[in-house]
Design a protein around this motif. Structure first.
Motif: not given
Length: 265
Positions: A126-140
């Motif tokens: 459902d893409l309830a969490t914005p896809l852009e969250t992946l950018s911060k995720t991969m950085a961490h």
């Protein structure tokens, strides 16, 4: 070193319109990130989800693959994903694998353990969490975090479309129940979690849950192994087409966690 063998795919029971297929995981090339999307009867929603995800990942610096795990769908989910996969000749390949055991936890487990990418994780269709969250995720993850999870209840998080009252009350009670188990985590159930492969594998070999307690047990095992978990506040949108049934599934969720509490120290 832990060795995990992919779950074998058993012949389908009579009446299932979709024959089993050889696992796409056997043919998957190495990428930096594999995104797992568990799917049950998602034929209508999955084309939009895949196109949005493909467009986002294509613009990133890391190489990626999308893996849809069909959890026994009886609609055209498999056919739709395969059609999109054949038409996708860009830099973000799409694979589909099957999961014979029912339940989102089992489907996520199947997807996570079927790959070899350095980083992997899952989010809901459902893409309830914005896809852009992946950018911060991969950085961490690139800086050494073992797991990065989205949170609807950490400071700074917002609800773009709030849940209805029944789900809010049930969610609050569930967080109270799990707080003593997974310490310091505000939201164990948000459907967006990503991991470093070695830390994930070490935790997964200890996990036994395949139902609603899957997320709780996985985070608990990671914590017990000394893994660093980052919780990211997100702007979350409740899915209007969510298949979660507050009473039926809520009771199962509580029962699963209570059983987990009895089974783990």
């Amino acid at each position: 070193m832990f060795t995990i063998y992919p779950q074998s795919l058993h012949p389908v029971k009579r009446g299932n319109p979709h024959p089993r297929w050889p696992s796409d995981s056997m043919r998957r090339s190495i990428v930096d990130l594999e995104v797992i999307i568990p799917a049950y009867n998602e034929a209508t929603r999955i084309p939009h989800t895949l196109q949005q995800t493909i467009d986002f990942l294509a613009g990133q610096a890391w190489s990626s693959r999308i893996v849809v795990v069909d959890n026994g769908s009886v609609d055209e989910t498999v056919a739709v994903v395969r059609r999109i996969s054949r038409g996708q000749r860009g830099i973000v390949p799409v694979s589909v694998v099957g999961c014979a055991r029912r339940g989102k936890g089992a489907a996520v487990r199947r997807g996570l353990l079927s790959g070899t990418s350095k980083f992997t994780g899952f989010f809901d269709a459902d893409l309830a969490t914005p896809l852009e969250t992946l950018s911060k995720t991969m950085a961490h993850l690139s800086r050494g975090a073992a797991a990065v999870i989205a949170s609807r209840h950490s400071p700074g998080s917002t609800f773009v479309r709030p849940q209805h009252l029944g789900r809010r009350v049930g969610g609050t009670a569930f967080r109270v129940l799990t707080r003593s188990k997974v310490k310091g985590i505000q939201d164990t159930q948000c459907g967006f979690k990503f991991f470093e492969r070695d830390a994930l594998t070490a935790a997964m070999v200890q996990c036994r849950s395949t139902g609603f307690a899957f997320d709780v047990e996985l985070l608990l095992r990671l914590q017990n192994n000394g893994a660093r978990i980052i919780e990211l506040p997100v702007a979350w949108t409740d899915g209007a087409e969510s298949t979660f049934r507050p009473f039926h599934d809520g009771v199962a969720s509580f029962a699963s966690v209570i059983q987990l509490q009895k089974a783990t120290p």
